[in-house]
Design an enzyme around this catalytic site. Structure first.
Site, PDB file in Angstrom:
ATOM      1  N   LYS A  96       0.640  -1.113   0.305  1.00  0.00           N
ATOM      2  CA  LYS A  96       0.264   0.110  -0.093  1.00  0.00           C
ATOM      3  C   LYS A  96       0.902   1.590  -0.293  1.00  0.00           C
ATOM      4  CE  LYS A  96      -4.649   1.221   0.247  1.00  0.00           C
ATOM      5  NZ  LYS A  96      -5.597   0.609  -0.461  1.00  0.00           N
ATOM      6  N   GLY A 196     -24.328   2.918   2.698  1.00  0.00           N
ATOM      7  CA  GLY A 196     -23.868   3.921   1.855  1.00  0.00           C
ATOM      8  C   GLY A 196     -24.127   3.064   0.462  1.00  0.00           C
ATOM      9  N   VAL A 197     -25.359   4.267  -0.383  1.00  0.00           N
ATOM     10  CA  VAL A 197     -25.299   3.779  -1.770  1.00  0.00           C
ATOM     11  C   VAL A 197     -24.449   4.454  -2.534  1.00  0.00           C
ATOM     12  CG1 VAL A 197     -27.521   2.624  -1.728  1.00  0.00           C
ATOM     13  CG2 VAL A 197     -27.538   5.538  -1.767  1.00  0.00           C
ATOM     14  N   GLY A 198     -23.087   4.364  -2.267  1.00  0.00           N
ATOM     15  CA  GLY A 198     -21.928   5.182  -3.549  1.00  0.00           C
ATOM     16  C   GLY A 198     -22.204   4.195  -4.626  1.00  0.00           C
ATOM     17  N   VAL A 200     -20.168   1.191  -4.622  1.00  0.00           N
ATOM     18  CA  VAL A 200     -20.462  -0.170  -4.494  1.00  0.00           C
ATOM     19  C   VAL A 200     -21.819  -0.838  -4.637  1.00  0.00           C
ATOM     20  CG1 VAL A 200     -19.299  -2.443  -2.798  1.00  0.00           C
ATOM     21  CG2 VAL A 200     -18.170  -0.456  -3.803  1.00  0.00           C
TER      22      VAL A 200
HETATM   23  P1  NAD Z   1     -17.491   5.848  -1.997  1.00  0.00           P
HETATM   24  O1  NAD Z   1     -17.661   7.202  -1.399  1.00  0.00           O
HETATM   25  O2  NAD Z   1     -18.903   5.950  -3.410  1.00  0.00           O
HETATM   26  O3  NAD Z   1     -19.832   5.339  -1.011  1.00  0.00           O
HETATM   27  C1  NAD Z   1     -19.526   5.565  -0.069  1.00  0.00           C
HETATM   28  C2  NAD Z   1     -20.759   6.473   0.239  1.00  0.00           C
HETATM   29  O4  NAD Z   1     -21.276   6.168   1.498  1.00  0.00           O
HETATM   30  C3  NAD Z   1     -21.088   7.963   0.057  1.00  0.00           C
HETATM   31  O5  NAD Z   1     -22.547   7.436  -0.853  1.00  0.00           O
HETATM   32  C4  NAD Z   1     -20.936   8.381   1.293  1.00  0.00           C
HETATM   33  O6  NAD Z   1     -22.502   9.045   0.998  1.00  0.00           O
HETATM   34  C5  NAD Z   1     -21.996   7.516   1.766  1.00  0.00           C
HETATM   35  N1  NAD Z   1     -21.705   7.762   3.440  1.00  0.00           N
HETATM   36  C6  NAD Z   1     -20.496   8.321   3.243  1.00  0.00           C
HETATM   37  N2  NAD Z   1     -20.906   8.221   5.393  1.00  0.00           N
HETATM   38  C7  NAD Z   1     -22.003   7.872   5.933  1.00  0.00           C
HETATM   39  C8  NAD Z   1     -22.931   7.228   6.687  1.00  0.00           C
HETATM   40  N3  NAD Z   1     -22.306   8.410   7.866  1.00  0.00           N
HETATM   41  N4  NAD Z   1     -23.950   6.485   6.987  1.00  0.00           N
HETATM   42  C9  NAD Z   1     -24.096   6.145   5.198  1.00  0.00           C
HETATM   43  N5  NAD Z   1     -23.697   6.868   4.423  1.00  0.00           N
HETATM   44  C10 NAD Z   1     -22.056   7.046   4.236  1.00  0.00           C
HETATM   45  O7  NAD Z   1     -17.212   4.171  -1.720  1.00  0.00           O
HETATM   46  P2  NAD Z   1     -17.544   3.142  -2.714  1.00  0.00           P
HETATM   47  O8  NAD Z   1     -16.030   3.019  -3.383  1.00  0.00           O
HETATM   48  O9  NAD Z   1     -18.843   2.742  -2.738  1.00  0.00           O
HETATM   49  O10 NAD Z   1     -16.776   2.230  -1.296  1.00  0.00           O
HETATM   50  C11 NAD Z   1     -17.524   1.803  -0.335  1.00  0.00           C
HETATM   51  C12 NAD Z   1     -17.224   1.044   0.380  1.00  0.00           C
HETATM   52  O11 NAD Z   1     -16.308   0.124  -0.056  1.00  0.00           O
HETATM   53  C13 NAD Z   1     -15.925   2.299   1.312  1.00  0.00           C
HETATM   54  O12 NAD Z   1     -15.641   1.344   3.339  1.00  0.00           O
HETATM   55  C14 NAD Z   1     -14.046   1.231   0.298  1.00  0.00           C
HETATM   56  O13 NAD Z   1     -13.051   0.767   0.876  1.00  0.00           O
HETATM   57  C15 NAD Z   1     -15.139  -0.302   0.442  1.00  0.00           C
HETATM   58  N6  NAD Z   1     -14.564  -0.823  -0.651  1.00  0.00           N
HETATM   59  C16 NAD Z   1     -14.654  -0.434  -2.301  1.00  0.00           C
HETATM   60  C17 NAD Z   1     -14.252  -0.853  -3.528  1.00  0.00           C
HETATM   61  C18 NAD Z   1     -14.314  -0.388  -4.623  1.00  0.00           C
HETATM   62  O14 NAD Z   1     -14.039  -0.906  -5.469  1.00  0.00           O
HETATM   63  N7  NAD Z   1     -14.375   0.747  -4.737  1.00  0.00           N
HETATM   64  C19 NAD Z   1     -13.476  -2.176  -3.497  1.00  0.00           C
HETATM   65  C20 NAD Z   1     -13.049  -3.046  -2.261  1.00  0.00           C
HETATM   66  C21 NAD Z   1     -13.661  -2.366  -0.538  1.00  0.00           C
END
Ligand code: NAD
Length: 371
Positions: A96, A196-198, A200
């Protein structure tokens, strides 16, 4: 360009800077400090293990308060990558990089190309990808100086956004845990709370909808919530209620440390399976607390390995979308194996996953030595 392995007491900001001891504690191979006055680059590359292959793991940019905090993050995250890739059956090790500073102030083409040169100087021992605050544009700049970067956009031959495939793997993890908890993996009628509906989370919802699960969602972003509710018939709940509604499955897809002393007492679910990294605030303590409550927990680093599977395939020039989706389906079996191993050995699932990962690293390491 100065690249030097960490020296004991190299940091000065507090008394915990005996980096050799800390590397030894977590069994790290190498810690590389990169510094460039011209661009303001200050980066730390942690190489935890190269037993299975090159140390792979994203670069994260963060305005760390101290060097110590950055080292801690790099060491912890790199070790997590070793286990994630080992459990995913990949021939890559764990690493990392953390880039210290304010992204709004420091980011530039030269900054990332300088960082690319540092990565290149490691001759493929470390392979980077995107992580927090690193965009595909930043990766493209790094790519101008080194081929040891992956997770590039599709239009330059990369595998594109990893969140879609990570969501698919998360779905596999949820189904596997459901099978273990309920004896069948159908999600029909199951109440599933997605925090969290980001990137993923939103890509997980179609799978849940297709199975006629009852979906509950929370987010801090109202527009995202409304879109998800409209598109997938999900019910919106508040950030606090997501922990305490009556549900079958909790899928954290936002933040780390959401399983903690406070939330464990609130959770009324049978299963926890989600994509968020480092869900257990304290691995042993909170993993054990879940076990006492008979909540089936599948370790996040196993569930969310879809992304690393895709970027590893890209790096080795083996990327083929259909093939990767098939590989990601193995997350189902990996989760089942972990849950069974944990039950047989009377240990928490997190520990079971780490032990199984270490077993694979050890046996493949020996195999390599024997020839
Ligand atoms: P992202 O930033 O696109 O989405 C995160 C979502 O969580 C956002 O919509 C944000 O508004 C929301 N959020 C923030 N604080 C919050 C709270 N207190 N309550 C509810 N929702 C909240 O991130 P992502 O890429 O979707 O990743 C989500 C998680 O999965 C992270 O922990 C990331 O490390 C992990 N992850 C992601 C990937 C990937 O390929 N993107 C791979 C492995 C792990």
């Amino acid at each position: 360009m100065i690249t030097k392995s960490a020296e004991a007491k190299a940091g000065t900001d507090d008394g915990k800077s005996d980096y050799f001891s800390r590397m030894s504690e977590l069994d790290h191979e190498q810690l590389v400090f990169c510094q460039d006055n011209e661009t303001g680059l200050k980066a730390i590359i942690a190489i935890h293990s190269t037993v299975l292959g090159p140390a792979m793991g994203g670069s994260r940019m963060w305005n760390y308060a101290t060097t110590e905090a950055a080292v801690t993050d790099a060491l912890r995250l790199a070790r997590g990558m070793t286990y994630k890739s080992a459990m995913a059956g990949l021939n890559v090790g764990g690493g990392k990089a953390v880039l210290i500073g304010d992204p709004d102030v420091l980011k530039s083409e030269t900054y990332f190309r300088r960082f690319g040169k540092f990565i290149e100087s490691l001759n493929g021992k470390y392979v980077t990808a995107g992580d927090v605050n690193i965009t595909v544009k930043d990766l493209s700049y790094i790519h101008a100086e080194t081929r040891h970067v992956t997770g590039l956009p599709e239009n330059v031959g990369g595998s594109g956004s990893s969140s879609v495939i990570t969501a698919y793997g998360t779905y596999m993890g949820i189904k596997s845990a459901a099978k273990y908890a309920y004896g069948q993996d159908s999600l029909e009628g199951k109440k599933i709370a997605v925090q969290g509906v980001g990137s993923v989370g939103i890509n997980l919802l179609p799978y849940l909808k297709k199975e006629n699960a009852k979906i509950y969602i929370s987010d801090v972003d109202t527009a995202r919530l409304q879109f998800a509710a409209r598109e997938y018939g999900a019910h919106i709940v508040s950030q606090e209620d997501i922990y305490q509604i009556e549900m079958d499955i909790f899928a954290p897809c936002a933040l780390g440390a959401v399983i903690n002393d406070v939330t464990i007492n609130k959770l009324k679910c049978n299963v926890i399976a989600g994509a968020a990294n480092n869900q257990l605030e304290h691995e042993e303590k909170h993993g054990e607390a879940l076990r006492q409550k008979a909540i089936v927990y599948v370790p996040d680093f196993v569930v969310n390995a879809g992304g690393i599977m895709a970027v590893a395939a890209e790096y080795f020039k083996e990327y083929n979308k259909a093939f990767i989706y098939q590989k990601v389906e193995n997350i189902y079996t990996a989760c089942t194996d972990i849950l069974q191993y944990a039950e047989t050995n009377n240990i928490i699932a997190q520990k079971a996953a780490i032990l199984l990962a270490e077993q694979r690293i050890h046996s493949i390491g020996n195999l390599k030595k024997s020839m």
